[in-house]
Design an enzyme around this catalytic site. Sequence first.
Site, mmCIF file in Angstrom:
data_model
loop_
_atom_site.group_PDB
_atom_site.id
_atom_site.type_symbol
_atom_site.label_atom_id
_atom_site.label_comp_id
_atom_site.label_asym_id
_atom_site.label_seq_id
_atom_site.Cartn_x
_atom_site.Cartn_y
_atom_site.Cartn_z
ATOM 1 N N MET A 1 33.015 47.794 41.479
ATOM 2 C CA MET A 1 31.827 47.119 41.043
ATOM 3 C C MET A 1 32.599 45.593 39.863
ATOM 4 S SD MET A 1 28.494 49.457 40.084
ATOM 5 C CE MET A 1 29.102 49.913 38.517
ATOM 6 N N ALA B 1 34.756 43.378 37.490
ATOM 7 C CA ALA B 1 35.586 43.490 36.233
ATOM 8 C C ALA B 1 36.817 44.121 36.340
ATOM 9 C CB ALA B 1 34.359 43.813 35.176
ATOM 10 N N HIS C 1 40.321 45.978 36.080
ATOM 11 C CA HIS C 1 41.215 46.255 35.134
ATOM 12 C C HIS C 1 42.393 47.310 35.977
ATOM 13 C CE1 HIS C 1 39.417 50.212 35.425
ATOM 14 N NE2 HIS C 1 38.255 49.813 35.165
ATOM 15 N N HIS D 1 41.425 49.863 38.636
ATOM 16 C CA HIS D 1 41.305 49.564 39.967
ATOM 17 C C HIS D 1 42.649 49.139 40.520
ATOM 18 C CE1 HIS D 1 37.327 48.252 37.635
ATOM 19 N NE2 HIS D 1 36.958 49.037 38.766
ATOM 20 N N GLN E 1 22.108 52.187 41.807
ATOM 21 C CA GLN E 1 22.566 53.426 41.120
ATOM 22 C C GLN E 1 22.339 53.117 39.677
ATOM 23 O OE1 GLN E 1 26.794 52.533 42.341
ATOM 24 N NE2 GLN E 1 27.494 52.871 40.435
ATOM 25 N N LYS F 1 38.741 59.129 37.323
ATOM 26 C CA LYS F 1 37.843 58.906 35.935
ATOM 27 C C LYS F 1 36.572 59.121 36.172
ATOM 28 C CE LYS F 1 36.004 56.019 32.854
ATOM 29 N NZ LYS F 1 35.141 55.246 33.594
ATOM 30 N N SER G 1 37.782 51.121 31.664
ATOM 31 C CA SER G 1 36.585 51.134 32.422
ATOM 32 C C SER G 1 36.184 49.740 32.087
ATOM 33 C CB SER G 1 35.716 51.915 31.495
ATOM 34 O OG SER G 1 34.329 51.626 31.613
ATOM 35 N N SER G 2 35.325 49.105 33.190
ATOM 36 C CA SER G 2 34.822 47.650 32.898
ATOM 37 C C SER G 2 34.042 47.787 31.834
ATOM 38 C CB SER G 2 34.012 47.344 34.238
ATOM 39 O OG SER G 2 34.856 47.446 35.287
#
Length: 275
Positions: A24, A26, A28, A31, A55, A143, A179-180
């Site tokens: 999705m 953003a 980091h 990813h 979602q 995660k 996490s984004s």
Amino acid sequence: MPDMSALSDRLRERGQKIAFVPTMGALHEGHLALLTAAREYADQVVVSIFVNPIQFAPGEDFERYPRDLNGDKKKLKPFEPLILFCPSAAAMFPGDFKTRIEVEEISQKLCGKFRLGHFKGVATVVAKLFNIVKPHFALFGEKDYQQLLVIKQLVRDLNLGIKIIACPTVREYDGLALSSRNRNLSAPERKAATVLYRALTRAKKEIEGGETDTRRILLSLGRLIGFEPTVRVEYIAIVDPETLREVKDIKGKVLVALAARLGKTRLIDNLLITP
Ligand code: AMP
């Protein structure tokens, strides 16, 4: 979107193997670890960036979800050649879109109890992305452990013929899972958020030390997190890593999973623990 689908067809005709990393955005290091792993499996790596509206339940953080396409493109540079697929919401879910895919049982546990319809939205978008990208491999992070189980079940049940690869959780220096959504934390919230991983490591220590009574472990974790008044626990659970059913007396491998809110931000984390 027809372009992505046609490109995949051409790659497949040429005998190329495709590995797919849905995200999705953003982006980091979590990813990027999936992309690094993807290169080991295939000739072509496809990464998608799509903040999937279906979602998110009404009132969730769809609008607040971090978006940074320019920053993402910079982070993807070192991975070139790479196929970046950013479909629009209108192309993915036109007004007359009516289909939902539901993976029963596993979707109803843990986060499923608090995010109604979430995994239906995930299963539906992932199935659609799989049909467009037509990958041989798809990589997901541990995660989002429950999501990983949902996707594995989806692929099995619908004979999608895609190999799902799970990658370990990438963490900050102090243990916080990347996490984004961490971008939305204030400085004090960011500091308080470290208690989540500390709770998971305390569970690990207790279980490895021979504690088998999950009620006692959960009490101990609840007390620890209680020292951070800004952290509101949504759930902490010790469950079977395959079925996500709650475990009372630990005899084998378990998953300790949690979700908590810090201000408006919801974070999840988990740890697989072998006694
Ligand atoms: P997201 O963009 O948050 O939907 O995540 C896209 C993919 O990256 C999913 O497979 C996630 O499980 C994975 N992912 C997110 N955060 C991490 C992390 N900290 N470590 C490893 N994988 C992650």
